[in-house]
Design a protein around this motif. Sequence first.
Motif, mmCIF file in Angstrom:
data_model
loop_
_atom_site.group_PDB
_atom_site.id
_atom_site.type_symbol
_atom_site.label_atom_id
_atom_site.label_comp_id
_atom_site.label_asym_id
_atom_site.label_seq_id
_atom_site.Cartn_x
_atom_site.Cartn_y
_atom_site.Cartn_z
ATOM 1 N N GLU A 1 9.995 12.076 7.916
ATOM 2 C CA GLU A 1 9.762 12.266 6.492
ATOM 3 C C GLU A 1 8.430 12.929 6.222
ATOM 4 O O GLU A 1 7.522 12.899 7.060
ATOM 5 C CB GLU A 1 9.886 10.949 5.735
ATOM 6 C CG GLU A 1 8.965 9.852 6.175
ATOM 7 C CD GLU A 1 9.244 8.574 5.390
ATOM 8 O OE1 GLU A 1 10.293 7.951 5.648
ATOM 9 O OE2 GLU A 1 8.411 8.228 4.530
ATOM 10 N N LYS A 2 8.308 13.518 5.057
ATOM 11 C CA LYS A 2 7.069 14.195 4.661
ATOM 12 C C LYS A 2 6.821 14.019 3.172
ATOM 13 O O LYS A 2 7.756 13.781 2.402
ATOM 14 C CB LYS A 2 7.152 15.678 4.997
ATOM 15 C CG LYS A 2 6.803 15.984 6.450
ATOM 16 C CD LYS A 2 6.349 17.406 6.633
ATOM 17 C CE LYS A 2 5.709 17.540 8.007
ATOM 18 N NZ LYS A 2 5.454 18.920 8.344
ATOM 19 N N ILE A 3 5.581 14.171 2.820
ATOM 20 C CA ILE A 3 5.166 14.032 1.418
ATOM 21 C C ILE A 3 4.865 15.430 0.865
ATOM 22 O O ILE A 3 4.347 16.282 1.591
ATOM 23 C CB ILE A 3 3.869 13.174 1.334
ATOM 24 C CG1 ILE A 3 4.074 11.807 1.985
ATOM 25 C CG2 ILE A 3 3.359 13.061 -0.101
ATOM 26 C CD1 ILE A 3 4.974 10.875 1.237
ATOM 27 N N PHE A 4 5.182 15.647 -0.363
ATOM 28 C CA PHE A 4 4.729 16.872 -1.025
ATOM 29 C C PHE A 4 4.274 16.543 -2.444
ATOM 30 O O PHE A 4 4.665 15.527 -3.023
ATOM 31 C CB PHE A 4 5.815 17.965 -1.014
ATOM 32 C CG PHE A 4 7.082 17.613 -1.738
ATOM 33 C CD1 PHE A 4 8.077 16.865 -1.137
ATOM 34 C CD2 PHE A 4 7.290 18.059 -3.041
ATOM 35 C CE1 PHE A 4 9.242 16.548 -1.803
ATOM 36 C CE2 PHE A 4 8.451 17.751 -3.720
ATOM 37 C CZ PHE A 4 9.430 16.983 -3.099
ATOM 38 N N GLN A 5 3.435 17.419 -2.954
ATOM 39 C CA GLN A 5 2.811 17.188 -4.256
ATOM 40 C C GLN A 5 3.585 17.939 -5.340
ATOM 41 O O GLN A 5 3.888 19.122 -5.191
ATOM 42 C CB GLN A 5 1.355 17.697 -4.202
ATOM 43 C CG GLN A 5 0.535 17.397 -5.419
ATOM 44 C CD GLN A 5 0.134 15.924 -5.517
ATOM 45 O OE1 GLN A 5 0.007 15.236 -4.499
ATOM 46 N NE2 GLN A 5 -0.035 15.442 -6.748
#
Lengths: 316, 847
Positions: free
Chosen positions: B840-844
């Motif tokens: 998983e990854k986070i984005f703004q």
Amino acid sequence: LKVLYGIGAALLLPAFCTAVGNSAVRQLPPEKCMVLLKDSKTDPVWRRIAFRQLLDQEKNPEKLLEKAVKDKDPVIRRRGLYEMFTRKGAGAYPYLMAAVNDRDHSVAELLIRCAIALPQGEQRQQLLKSIARKSRVLRVRREAVRIADFPFYRENRRLADDPAYDHDLIKVKSVMLPLKNWKFLLDPLADKHHKGVFKSAFNDSKWKKINIGHWEKHGYKYNGIAWYRLKFNAPEKVKHNAVELYFRGVDETAWVWLNGTFIGQHDLGKKGWNKPFYLDVTKEFLWGKENVLTVRVEDTENAGGIWQGVSLEIWK
Amino acid sequence: MQNMKFLLCALAVAAVSFCHAGLVAECYGRKAFIRGEKNVSLQVEVRKSSKKKISALRVNGTFAGKSFELKFKKIGSCIAKVDIPLETRLIPGWYPLTFTAVDDSGNKIAKSVKIGIAARRHDKMPVLMIGGFKEFERFREIGFTGQMGIREYHSTPSEIFLFDRDKLPSSDEIRKKIGEMTGDLDNYLMENYETLDHFTVELSRLRHRFIRVNHEGTKLPRIMDAADPEVVRQLKETAQRVKKEFPAHPAVIGVRFNTEMRDAVVPSFTGWEQKAYKDFAGVDIPREAKENLPPHYSQIADFPVSRVVPENHPVLKYYRWFWKQGDGWNPLNSALSDIFRKNALPGFFTAFGPGLRVPQLWGSGGNTDIVYHWTYPYPEPLNIGVNNAQIRAMARGNNRQIMNMTQLIAYRNRTAPIGQKTEKTPQWVKEYPVAPYITVAPDLLEIAVWTQLSRQTQGMLFHGSASLIPYEKAMKKRHKGYQYTNSEMQQRLKYLLHNVVKPYGPLLKRIPERPAKIAILESYSSAFFAGRGTWGSAGWIWDTHLMMLWANLAPAVVYEETLIRDGFGDIEVLVMPHCDVLTEKTFNAIRKFQKNGGIIVADHYLVPALTPDIVIEEYIRTRDPRKDKAQLQKAGLELKKALRPFYTPYTDTGDPDLVTWVRSSGDADYLFAVNDKRTFGDYWGMYGKVMEKSVPHNGNVTVSRSAGAVYDLLKKKKLVFSSSGKKTVIPLKFNDNTGKMLLILPEELGSAVLSIPSKVRRGEEMDAEWKIFYRSGKKVSGLLPVGMEVFDSKGVKTDDSTFAVAQNGKCTAKIAVPLNGAKGKWRVKFTDLVSGGSVEKIFQVED
């Protein structure tokens, strides 16, 4: 050496084929085919492969075919007989006659097709009669009987269908025939008509009794031919233009006699089982007297027999 | 449910037009749209109550918190048709739209409408109930993605225009019905549910007017004369009207045509068929043409002893024409399909079924996109495997897609005959003693569904809604119709739809079938001249297929047309049950095949000019299901043994109760295994007609390949196996389930990499790319199932979340952030649905 070669081929070929796929089946050398075919211990599959390849390779395969029609394997016998017939036509008659006793369904089926395809004449009739008497395959035997041995066929046209009759027809009376106590006889060999079972005077006292309804319901787990007879008293004569027998359902095929005269047939094969039909009996019907109705029924699958009521329909 | 009530109220309000200061405004057409759908607008009609012309109109208002103003000049009509453009890049839900329209005379009308923004659509396996009730939520909960019939069976868009009544409805009535149905469809869209239209002459007055007449002049009221040009003209006109007047709606995903119309066709002598045949062939219809098939070959004079007939044999030629086009139904359905497909929304399909109640000739249903057939999963639940292969053979003619349909109902006489005495009467019989159709047994349904899933189809259809869920209307009449007699079946179906079909549906639609090496020839010339064929449901050809499935021989079905047009392909073994008659071209092709090393398996009915290499004996069923199954299984094993020198199946279990099927993509073999070990249970078993109860079973499956990893997809875990050379052995254990889906790979899957942009603006889209490799770092080849979940900054899962397919280890997905989505850190998570590994990854998200 030949024996060893044969054993070797028989044992090794299947293993070889498994290893390399079907390309090995493509073309076996003729000598290998001969060995495989001759050896009765060879797997039947390999014998068939050998036979068909030899058949393709041989320019004059008569000897091969002469042996083939006597082969122990019905698959080879049938192909042999077929090739004999297609190459020799009526000249294959001795081989066809020799095959009459063949127990195999596919050989028997081919045989009757060949017999029918023979030119009309003594040979054809002899072969068909021979099949009718001797074939060990019941279905084929019945067909031969029908062609060579069962002469009953009649176009029965209803008055309503007569284009020359341009009057309206009104039903004046409908008389339901009894549903119970018909006489009944199985005819597995399809030969009872030779004994005159349809004649009015025939003694049916030893026949079983049966009611209308599928014969399976009365304990007869049977596919084949059976006969029904019914004696009934006819009403006094009324003014009429036509008298018909109305069968509401016979599963599957029916041949009908009234007072010993063949009236007609309901012959649609399997599809006829639930299709009602009329047969005109104006000339054969005996007013105010006892009439004898005989019905020959053939059923080829599932339930069979006269399973719905029969009535007399009187039209004016 | 609460949402739905609210929606219905809103739509009711929207439908009511109201008059204010001399203007009337009415909103029509769709009021729900898919998030991100482009170029959409609310359609409004404004007119003066005085019926005078409007010259100009100004409309201003607000939608989703944003105001708008629209000006319309030079209208010059009594009615001003106004389109209010809508922003759809919003979080799914209902949004108020309020507007005021002012005309050039200063007349005003104010109005408020709820506009729905529905969740984005993703690739999925359609699971459709043919039938259904108004309370569609009950089906959706089970896992259906849609149904045919919006409120009930015939309640579909086309039904509005196919009138079956003396008095034609007025245009106002039609308009009202379109409005109501569009509201229902909007509701479906918002609830992520879909529907199939149904265009059928069953509802048309035409069928009573244009009836067929047989050779004796008897009228056949049930079967319409579809070849009559007037019928074709009127039905085409009706279809065009449906297309024109009923607004295209994304909740309508397809249309089905004219089901069960060909079952009883016979040559028609109304004039059209005679003329059409004369035009086609230059000769009259042969005198043998009376029934739906010609007489048996033994009844035809001069029929060749070889039973090989030339292509131009007059009877063969007529009946081939009759079944392909002469009776009118295929050309009619093609014409309707063309009309519905023209300018249709993406993904819209036309469908026809049952597609196998015909002789084995290409073209059943015309050129519809989909051809399907329905299957009763008893006495053998593997039946659906037979139908799948058959319908695939039918579809091959014009490269159509296929679906399978499973019957959820069972005929009493085949399962638990009414009135038959048994030692112990089951409770359901006490409640429904004379119900003619009952719920199918759960274990049979489960095996059937697994069997269907193992084959490639583009959708799953089911029929028998009132036997799936209790339906009060049906239950009031317990002596008739479909009845709900087993609650367990629904639970089983629900489990499969939620746990297998939903996550793996996109994959299951795409994994291709393996090229067949062994095939069953279903011969149309034998159907014509010897009455052969299965007509999609039973018979010796059917049983040959079943016995081969039990023997794990994995057969395909080919038609004579297949062999002539496409050749034999990879086929090494041709199985020919009931091939009494062949056409010359087919015969020559088979002879060549055999000369080139092909193996023929046949029964003794085979045309005498061919020599079968292996002979099979026709088995006549006894109606003792245990004996029939055992005998057919035995025959299957014997055939496999006889074939051993020539053909090795790709998989084998050595156990006819463990049935396998493999589909392959690149390195990946998807191995489906079904436990078909059954006995008599306590639902139908006491009647002795069907073995309806599964029995736990173990065994091994051998696959002819090397393997580095084997995964159980449902459990998302690696399995123990042994592999040496080109042979892999996998132990299988069936305790409480009947089916398994395994994935065989050359090596274990390794880690995955997810690439996404670090930030995205609200209202914009971004790409997420997920890649997975083998543990060695080598690239994966083939298709793999993947799940993507997207969470907003508040942790709410968004409608971008979906199940998808990775091709050669790579999956790219679009994430569209709504304009009104929460700002902040969003999270995207990819899970491989093979091992369960995730990344998983986070984005703004920002403005």
